[in-house]
Design a protein around this motif. Structure first.
Motif, PDB file in Angstrom:
ATOM      1  N   ARG A   1       6.480  -8.564  73.666  1.00  0.00           N
ATOM      2  CA  ARG A   1       6.726  -7.845  72.411  1.00  0.00           C
ATOM      3  C   ARG A   1       8.032  -7.053  72.481  1.00  0.00           C
ATOM      4  NH1 ARG A   1       2.490  -3.795  69.237  1.00  0.00           N
ATOM      5  NH2 ARG A   1       3.943  -3.113  67.620  1.00  0.00           N
ATOM      6  N   ALA A   2       8.262  -6.404  73.616  1.00  0.00           N
ATOM      7  CA  ALA A   2       9.494  -5.621  73.778  1.00  0.00           C
ATOM      8  C   ALA A   2      10.720  -6.518  73.645  1.00  0.00           C
ATOM      9  CB  ALA A   2       9.485  -4.922  75.137  1.00  0.00           C
TER      10      ALA A   2
ATOM     11  N   GLN B   1       8.292   6.153  74.520  1.00  0.00           N
ATOM     12  CA  GLN B   1       9.109   6.006  75.726  1.00  0.00           C
ATOM     13  C   GLN B   1      10.597   6.030  75.394  1.00  0.00           C
ATOM     14  OE1 GLN B   1       8.221   5.098  79.455  1.00  0.00           O
ATOM     15  NE2 GLN B   1      10.084   6.256  79.132  1.00  0.00           N
TER      16      GLN B   1
ATOM     17  N   ALA C   1       6.089  -2.600  81.734  1.00  0.00           N
ATOM     18  CA  ALA C   1       6.492  -3.018  80.383  1.00  0.00           C
ATOM     19  C   ALA C   1       7.421  -1.988  79.741  1.00  0.00           C
ATOM     20  CB  ALA C   1       5.256  -3.229  79.508  1.00  0.00           C
ATOM     21  N   MET C   2       7.231  -0.711  80.079  1.00  0.00           N
ATOM     22  CA  MET C   2       8.119   0.335  79.567  1.00  0.00           C
ATOM     23  C   MET C   2       9.537   0.114  80.097  1.00  0.00           C
ATOM     24  SD  MET C   2       6.491   2.428  77.608  1.00  0.00           S
ATOM     25  CE  MET C   2       5.011   3.397  77.313  1.00  0.00           C
TER      26      MET C   2
ATOM     27  N   ARG D   1      -1.653  -7.802  73.638  1.00  0.00           N
ATOM     28  CA  ARG D   1      -0.543  -6.833  73.695  1.00  0.00           C
ATOM     29  C   ARG D   1       0.750  -7.436  73.169  1.00  0.00           C
ATOM     30  NH1 ARG D   1      -1.193  -3.037  77.946  1.00  0.00           N
ATOM     31  NH2 ARG D   1       0.871  -2.259  77.460  1.00  0.00           N
ATOM     32  N   ALA D   2       0.880  -8.765  73.171  1.00  0.00           N
ATOM     33  CA  ALA D   2       2.097  -9.383  72.637  1.00  0.00           C
ATOM     34  C   ALA D   2       2.184  -9.185  71.135  1.00  0.00           C
ATOM     35  CB  ALA D   2       2.129 -10.876  72.976  1.00  0.00           C
ATOM     36  N   SER D   3       1.023  -9.031  70.488  1.00  0.00           N
ATOM     37  CA  SER D   3       0.992  -8.778  69.047  1.00  0.00           C
ATOM     38  C   SER D   3       1.822  -9.844  68.314  1.00  0.00           C
ATOM     39  CB  SER D   3       1.484  -7.351  68.788  1.00  0.00           C
ATOM     40  OG  SER D   3       1.276  -6.987  67.452  1.00  0.00           O
ATOM     41  N   GLY D   4       2.807  -9.492  67.562  1.00  0.00           N
ATOM     42  CA  GLY D   4       3.577 -10.470  66.792  1.00  0.00           C
ATOM     43  C   GLY D   4       4.574 -11.279  67.604  1.00  0.00           C
ATOM     44  N   ALA D   5       4.561 -11.128  68.928  1.00  0.00           N
ATOM     45  CA  ALA D   5       5.527 -11.852  69.764  1.00  0.00           C
ATOM     46  C   ALA D   5       4.854 -13.003  70.495  1.00  0.00           C
ATOM     47  CB  ALA D   5       6.176 -10.896  70.760  1.00  0.00           C
TER      48      ALA D   5
ATOM     49  N   GLN E   1      11.055  -2.573  78.241  1.00  0.00           N
ATOM     50  CA  GLN E   1      11.440  -2.106  76.906  1.00  0.00           C
ATOM     51  C   GLN E   1      12.773  -1.354  76.951  1.00  0.00           C
ATOM     52  OE1 GLN E   1       9.514  -1.953  73.456  1.00  0.00           O
ATOM     53  NE2 GLN E   1      11.745  -2.021  73.373  1.00  0.00           N
TER      54      GLN E   1
ATOM     55  N   TYR F   1      11.437  -8.486  63.704  1.00  0.00           N
ATOM     56  CA  TYR F   1      10.193  -7.926  64.242  1.00  0.00           C
ATOM     57  C   TYR F   1      10.493  -6.525  64.747  1.00  0.00           C
ATOM     58  CZ  TYR F   1       5.771  -7.630  66.797  1.00  0.00           C
ATOM     59  OH  TYR F   1       4.535  -7.248  67.257  1.00  0.00           O
TER      60      TYR F   1
ATOM     61  N   ALA G   1       2.959  -7.018  76.643  1.00  0.00           N
ATOM     62  CA  ALA G   1       3.766  -5.914  76.123  1.00  0.00           C
ATOM     63  C   ALA G   1       5.252  -6.187  76.342  1.00  0.00           C
ATOM     64  CB  ALA G   1       3.360  -4.605  76.801  1.00  0.00           C
TER      65      ALA G   1
ATOM     66  N   LEU H   1       7.712  -1.643  66.844  1.00  0.00           N
ATOM     67  CA  LEU H   1       7.511  -1.367  68.259  1.00  0.00           C
ATOM     68  C   LEU H   1       6.099  -0.845  68.486  1.00  0.00           C
ATOM     69  CD1 LEU H   1      10.697  -1.261  68.149  1.00  0.00           C
ATOM     70  CD2 LEU H   1      10.540   0.366  70.022  1.00  0.00           C
TER      71      LEU H   1
ATOM     72  N   MET I   1       5.664   2.516  73.334  1.00  0.00           N
ATOM     73  CA  MET I   1       7.036   2.086  73.607  1.00  0.00           C
ATOM     74  C   MET I   1       8.024   2.956  72.841  1.00  0.00           C
ATOM     75  SD  MET I   1       7.123  -0.445  75.727  1.00  0.00           S
ATOM     76  CE  MET I   1       6.380  -2.001  76.250  1.00  0.00           C
TER      77      MET I   1
ATOM     78  N   ALA J   1      16.159  -2.042  66.167  1.00  0.00           N
ATOM     79  CA  ALA J   1      15.265  -3.124  66.586  1.00  0.00           C
ATOM     80  C   ALA J   1      15.510  -4.322  65.686  1.00  0.00           C
ATOM     81  CB  ALA J   1      13.811  -2.685  66.506  1.00  0.00           C
ATOM     82  N   SER J   2      15.031  -5.455  66.133  1.00  0.00           N
ATOM     83  CA  SER J   2      15.243  -6.696  65.408  1.00  0.00           C
ATOM     84  C   SER J   2      14.702  -6.625  63.984  1.00  0.00           C
ATOM     85  CB  SER J   2      14.539  -7.835  66.145  1.00  0.00           C
ATOM     86  OG  SER J   2      14.563  -8.988  65.345  1.00  0.00           O
TER      87      SER J   2
ATOM     88  N   LYS K   1      10.928  -9.380  71.949  1.00  0.00           N
ATOM     89  CA  LYS K   1      11.113  -9.810  70.564  1.00  0.00           C
ATOM     90  C   LYS K   1      11.635  -8.670  69.696  1.00  0.00           C
ATOM     91  CE  LYS K   1       9.351 -12.457  66.784  1.00  0.00           C
ATOM     92  NZ  LYS K   1       8.470 -13.512  66.334  1.00  0.00           N
ATOM     93  N   ASN K   2      11.150  -7.449  69.937  1.00  0.00           N
ATOM     94  CA  ASN K   2      11.650  -6.292  69.185  1.00  0.00           C
ATOM     95  C   ASN K   2      13.164  -6.132  69.339  1.00  0.00           C
ATOM     96  OD1 ASN K   2       8.741  -4.231  69.918  1.00  0.00           O
ATOM     97  ND2 ASN K   2       9.203  -5.332  68.028  1.00  0.00           N
ATOM     98  N   MET K   3      13.682  -6.560  70.493  1.00  0.00           N
ATOM     99  CA  MET K   3      15.101  -6.354  70.777  1.00  0.00           C
ATOM    100  C   MET K   3      15.882  -7.676  70.774  1.00  0.00           C
ATOM    101  SD  MET K   3      15.349  -3.077  70.869  1.00  0.00           S
ATOM    102  CE  MET K   3      13.986  -1.911  70.602  1.00  0.00           C
ATOM    103  N   GLU K   4      15.330  -8.670  70.088  1.00  0.00           N
ATOM    104  CA  GLU K   4      16.015  -9.961  69.918  1.00  0.00           C
ATOM    105  C   GLU K   4      16.395 -10.631  71.229  1.00  0.00           C
ATOM    106  OE1 GLU K   4      18.936 -10.486  66.843  1.00  0.00           O
ATOM    107  OE2 GLU K   4      17.915  -9.057  65.537  1.00  0.00           O
TER     108      GLU K   4
END
Lengths: 247, 247
Positions: free
Chosen positions: A24-25, B151, A147-148, A50-54, A151, B141, A21, B144, B148, B137-138, A27-30
């Motif tokens: 993923r967080a 949160q 993980a939160m 939990r990483a999903s697309g990351a 994030q 990707y 997780a 989220l 998350m 977000a990126s 990657k979502n935030m570059e």
């Protein structure tokens, strides 16, 4: 978005799900650099799920044997804590800390360190940091999931790098011009008169002023004004074809 | 912290773990009202596990059959989306949206609506909202994890209610006074002279100025100044008992 040389360090994370997780967080935030100090279970299918697309960030995560090794080459170091009683440390709100980290990371790699789920960071670990980072949270239950917390820090770093979602109303057509709006309001007033509509509210504001303000708040585009004009015309045509109403 | 009349609505969440994690996120940020529209699996052990200390929020979660039922009694409604192509909707950055929600919630219950993990919210659902909320977000990707996103929204709501972790250096004793610091620097200069220390750096800044600035940045308290003075005295005593050194 400029690259951001901030590494995220998880010290002895217990739950592989949190590692995934966190990836993923990031990657979502570059962000891309995840360092794991003695993870209990890694790699692990739960982390991958939990990483999903990351999966790229997760796959590139480095595993090291000590916090010292994780911080090698780093300049500015921030450490997260939810405990209230750390004395003699500088403590920063996460938003201010994120701004400082982004600024420092332009000169040398910076790091944010997170402790294990249950125990957090040891005093020895905290002492490697220039500042402790506090995330505002309820005094009744301040313990965020690992993980939160990653994030929230990643999000504040992303904002500190200049990201914000633009406030907008995405329209297909340009905003209606003042002239188009005036013609709409004139048309509307005409129709209201034709249908003999009277305002029944107690409001001291004149009916047309209220309707104008309502429509101005909606920020209509040219198409929408045309649609409203079409409706008004249809109301008029119907009345006329029906014989002109009561007038 | 004033109570915050904002309910968090999850529409058709697929993963019970996300429901539990959302409950924890709410409790961490002093929110309590979680509403679930047709959750796929609930209650569920995975939800309870991830809720951790927020079992009260999870236990009080309401399950309803439609978004309309979830929003009953609500005034201002915000809906989250990561899609970029919603036309004709007002779009707000999450931080601005949080401020608006907190302000509106003083007059009537407000709500933030989150869609299912994969599909997000339908257009019909989005149309119940006054604004869409975008979390920066990126673009590579932007998706989220559901919990998350909850949160981050809960965190921004908490901040909008006035919460921030105070920047501080918690000290056991009061900050050292200017006079105490001056006596420390004088003592330090005296010792540096006694041990015949010369600055070997190329810096144009005078040695004592650099040391003063370093110590000022550290914001020492009275105890710490006493400790440093003690060290300086010990250095002097040692030299004297050793016969006064080279002088």
């Amino acid at each position: 978005m400029e690259p951001c040389n901030v590494r995220i360090v998880l010290v002895e994370p217990s739950h592989p799900g949190n590692i995934g997780a966190a990836a993923r967080a990031l990657k979502n935030m570059e962000l891309s650099e995840l360092v794991l100090v003695n993870p209990r279970q890694f790699p692990h299918p739960e982390a991958s799920a939990r990483a999903s697309g990351a999966d790229d960030v997760l796959g590139a995560a480095r595993v090291v044997p000590s916090l010292g090794a994780a911080l090698e080459g780093c300049g500015y170091v921030a450490a997260t804590t939810s405990r209230d009683r750390e004395q003699y440390f500088r403590v920063s709100d996460v938003r201010a800390a994120a701004e400082r980290l982004v600024s420092e990371a332009r000169r040398a790699p910076a790091a944010v360190v997170f402790g294990a789920e249950r125990s957090g960071l040891s005093n020895e670990d905290l002492e490697k940091a220039h500042t402790l980072v506090r995330i505002p949270a309820s005094p009744l239950y301040a313990s965020l999931n690992l993980a939160m917390a990653v994030q929230l820090v990643a999000y504040e770093l992303y904002r500190a790098r200049g990201a914000a979602a633009p406030a907008s109303v995405p329209l297909a057509a340009p905003l209606a011009s003042t002239g188009e709006l005036e013609r709409l309001y004139a048309h509307l007033a005409e129709v209201l008169e034709e249908i003999d509509f009277r305002d029944r509210t107690q409001s001291g504001t004149h009916l047309m002023a209220r309707l104008r303000r309502l429509l101005q708040r909606a920020e209509p585009d040219q198409n929408e004004v045309n649609i409203l004009r079409g409706i008004l015309t249809a109301v008029q045509n119907r009345r006329r074809s029906a014989g002109g109403g009561r007038g």
